[in-house]
Design an enzyme around this catalytic site. Structure first.
Site, PDB file in Angstrom:
ATOM      1  N   ARG A  51      38.268  52.160  28.178  1.00 21.64           N
ATOM      2  CA  ARG A  51      37.150  51.289  27.786  1.00 21.64           C
ATOM      3  C   ARG A  51      36.616  50.572  29.015  1.00 21.64           C
ATOM      4  O   ARG A  51      37.204  50.635  30.090  1.00 21.64           O
ATOM      5  CB  ARG A  51      37.586  50.299  26.677  1.00 21.64           C
ATOM      6  CG  ARG A  51      38.950  49.722  26.981  1.00 21.64           C
ATOM      7  CD  ARG A  51      39.148  48.301  26.985  1.00 21.64           C
ATOM      8  NE  ARG A  51      38.096  47.499  27.451  1.00 21.64           N
ATOM      9  CZ  ARG A  51      38.006  47.030  28.694  1.00 21.64           C
ATOM     10  NH1 ARG A  51      38.908  47.325  29.619  1.00 21.64           N
ATOM     11  NH2 ARG A  51      37.008  46.249  29.035  1.00 21.64           N
ATOM     12  N   GLY A  52      35.469  49.864  28.788  1.00 23.24           N
ATOM     13  CA  GLY A  52      34.780  49.248  29.921  1.00 23.24           C
ATOM     14  C   GLY A  52      33.753  50.257  30.414  1.00 23.24           C
ATOM     15  O   GLY A  52      34.054  51.452  30.577  1.00 23.24           O
ATOM     16  N   ASP A 242      27.440  46.122  29.929  1.00 22.45           N
ATOM     17  CA  ASP A 242      27.408  47.526  29.503  1.00 22.45           C
ATOM     18  C   ASP A 242      26.050  48.163  29.735  1.00 22.45           C
ATOM     19  O   ASP A 242      25.927  49.385  29.726  1.00 22.45           O
ATOM     20  CB  ASP A 242      27.787  47.630  28.031  1.00 22.45           C
ATOM     21  CG  ASP A 242      29.260  47.325  27.860  1.00 22.45           C
ATOM     22  OD1 ASP A 242      29.607  46.125  27.819  1.00 22.45           O
ATOM     23  OD2 ASP A 242      30.055  48.271  27.832  1.00 22.45           O
ATOM     24  N   ASN A 252      26.551  42.799  26.768  1.00 20.76           N
ATOM     25  CA  ASN A 252      27.973  42.735  27.138  1.00 20.76           C
ATOM     26  C   ASN A 252      28.761  42.376  25.886  1.00 20.76           C
ATOM     27  O   ASN A 252      28.194  42.167  24.806  1.00 20.76           O
ATOM     28  CB  ASN A 252      28.201  41.716  28.260  1.00 20.76           C
ATOM     29  CG  ASN A 252      29.598  41.835  28.855  1.00 20.76           C
ATOM     30  OD1 ASN A 252      30.056  42.949  29.139  1.00 20.76           O
ATOM     31  ND2 ASN A 252      30.306  40.742  29.010  1.00 20.76           N
ATOM     32  N   LYS A 253      30.052  42.318  26.041  1.00 23.40           N
ATOM     33  CA  LYS A 253      30.960  42.071  24.913  1.00 23.40           C
ATOM     34  C   LYS A 253      30.496  40.908  24.049  1.00 23.40           C
ATOM     35  O   LYS A 253      30.046  39.879  24.569  1.00 23.40           O
ATOM     36  CB  LYS A 253      32.358  41.815  25.478  1.00 23.40           C
ATOM     37  CG  LYS A 253      33.428  41.468  24.474  1.00 23.40           C
ATOM     38  CD  LYS A 253      33.569  42.500  23.384  1.00 23.40           C
ATOM     39  CE  LYS A 253      33.827  43.896  23.888  1.00 23.40           C
ATOM     40  NZ  LYS A 253      33.588  44.938  22.853  1.00 23.40           N
TER      41      LYS A 253
HETATM   42  O1  MRU Z   1      34.438  47.227  24.143  1.00 18.95           O
HETATM   43  P1  MRU Z   1      34.814  47.238  25.591  1.00 18.95           P
HETATM   44  O2  MRU Z   1      36.193  46.728  25.847  1.00 18.95           O
HETATM   45  O3  MRU Z   1      34.555  48.580  26.221  1.00 18.95           O
HETATM   46  O4  MRU Z   1      33.796  46.208  26.258  1.00 18.95           O
HETATM   47  C1  MRU Z   1      33.820  46.050  27.645  1.00 18.95           C
HETATM   48  C2  MRU Z   1      32.860  45.054  28.149  1.00 18.95           C
HETATM   49  O5  MRU Z   1      32.100  44.458  27.414  1.00 18.95           O
HETATM   50  C3  MRU Z   1      32.792  44.879  29.636  1.00 18.95           C
HETATM   51  O6  MRU Z   1      32.452  43.565  29.970  1.00 18.95           O
HETATM   52  C4  MRU Z   1      31.713  45.823  30.210  1.00 18.95           C
HETATM   53  O7  MRU Z   1      31.924  47.120  29.748  1.00 18.95           O
HETATM   54  C5  MRU Z   1      31.716  45.825  31.699  1.00 18.95           C
HETATM   55  S1  MRU Z   1      33.155  46.622  32.371  1.00 18.95           S
HETATM   56  C6  MRU Z   1      33.004  46.574  34.051  1.00 18.95           C
END
Ligand code: MRU
Length: 351
Positions: A51-52, A242, A252-253
């Site tokens: 993830r990320g 993202d 973002n999250k």
């Molecule tokens: O749902 P996730 O854990 O994939 O969400 C990740 C995020 O929101 C991160 O902040 C984003 O992907 C940037 S990672 C460098």
């Protein structure tokens, strides 16, 4: 916890085999899982084993290699058709982080335009391109670190949300890159990590990786952020993203928007860190981003334990959009960008 051993990489490609460090098990278990086929890669991305945003781009790139390695008997045309199908399939695993479609399109484009006339040669090119995306990401994280580290002053308090750390990339992360770099430069500062409900990336991943690396990190529940800001403990917010749209809005999250609003209220600079692969100039603004909606069970239970009534209605968007006017700057490998974002994004990241 024993931190003396070297962690497996978030994504590893070794002797033609793909491995993901299973992030759903962290911090309790450190298990790297071999990916046997494209379906398993799809599932690992969907379930957040990997993830990320940058990491799922890299995972998708190698996912194509895994999906195509038994198609070497096809004609060149047949290989290309199958490659496009596999890319579309992998891309359907998660919609919000643009890095996934970016990496898949880059590989399909490179192979299609190569003029190669055999499936084997195309497969070799595919793997080389995936390895390049992987290596570039590492270098990009270093660049973000170099540009962002100066924002972190001696004795500062830095708040972050979710995990935009090394676990989300192949290097030192995006939001964490300035932190790792400032720490390596010898600065003393405190990081506050929002736990990040419902899947606890801040608690399970960010606080774990920063603590392991020797940074001073304090875990807080999401609903404590305003309170620590009010105490004057936070001088700077840095989060990942993202997708950055053409006008500088960022997805973002879930919870990031709330942090940005609070930062504005308390007069705290709010920075977003991102690699060029997260910039999506084809999407005009945040309202046009597809936000992933995830299963209700993520909200109605805590671990194995149910924490909500049966049949309760649930809303569980994985991301939110922070409008550009709440963003002090975007830290990229090419420097820190300030408003108005549109023109600078095109100049730096347009073709
Ligand atoms: O749902 P996730 O854990 O994939 O969400 C990740 C995020 O929101 C991160 O902040 C984003 O992907 C940037 S990672 C460098």
């Amino acid at each position: 916890m024993n931190t003396s051993f070297k962690l497996p990489g978030t994504v590893e490609w070794k002797n033609g085999e793909l491995y993901f460090l299973d992030q759903t098990l962290l911090p309790l278990e450190i298990i790297s899982e071999k990916q046997e086929n494209a379906e398993q890669v799809w599932d690992s991305i969907k379930r957040l084993k990997v993830r990320g945003a940058p990491a799922i781009g890299i995972a998708g790139a190698y996912g194509l290699a895994v999906g195509m390695r038994n198609k070497l008997r096809l004609s060149a045309d047949g290989f290309l058709k199958e490659l496009a199908r596999c890319a579309e399939y992998l891309n359907s695993s998660r919609p919000t982080a643009v890095n996934l479609s970016w990496a898949l399109k880059r590989i399909v484009g490179r192979v299609s335009e190569s003029g190669l006339d055999s499936a084997e040669a195309m497969y070799r090119l595919l793997v080389t391109e995936a390895e390049l995306i992987h290596a570039e990401d590492r270098a990009i994280c270093e660049g973000i670190g170099r540009h962002g580290a100066g924002l972190i002053k001696e004795e500062a308090g830095v708040l972050t949300h979710c995990n935009a750390g090394s676990l989300a990339t192949s290097g030192i992360g995006t939001a964490t890159a300035p932190m790792y770099t400032a720490h390596a430069e010898g600065r003393r500062f405190r990081v506050f990590s929002d736990e990040t409900r419902p899947l606890l990336q801040g608690a399970r991943l960010t606080s774990w990786e920063l603590q392991r690396a020797g940074l001073d990190v304090t875990l807080i529940c999401d609903n404590m952020a305003a309170s620590v800001m009010a105490k004057g403990w936070i001088n700077l917010v840095i989060v990942g993203t993202d997708r950055v749209t053409a006008n500088g809005d960022v997805a973002n999250k879930i919870g990031t928007l709330g942090v940005a609003v609070m930062a504005k209220h308390f007069g705290i600079p709010f920075y977003v860190a991102c690699p060029s692969s997260t910039v999506d100039l084809a999407t005009a603004c945040g309202a046009d981003i597809e936000i992933e909606e995830r299963d209700a069970e993520e909200v109605t239970s805590f671990g194995e334990r149910r924490t909500a009534p049966e049949n309760i209605k649930v809303c569980n968007p994985a991301f939110d959009v922070t409008p550009n006017e709440l963003i002090t700057g975007i830290i990229t490998e090419k420097g820190i960008i300030k408003a108005p974002y549109g023109e600078t994004l095109v100049r730096l990241f347009g073709k």
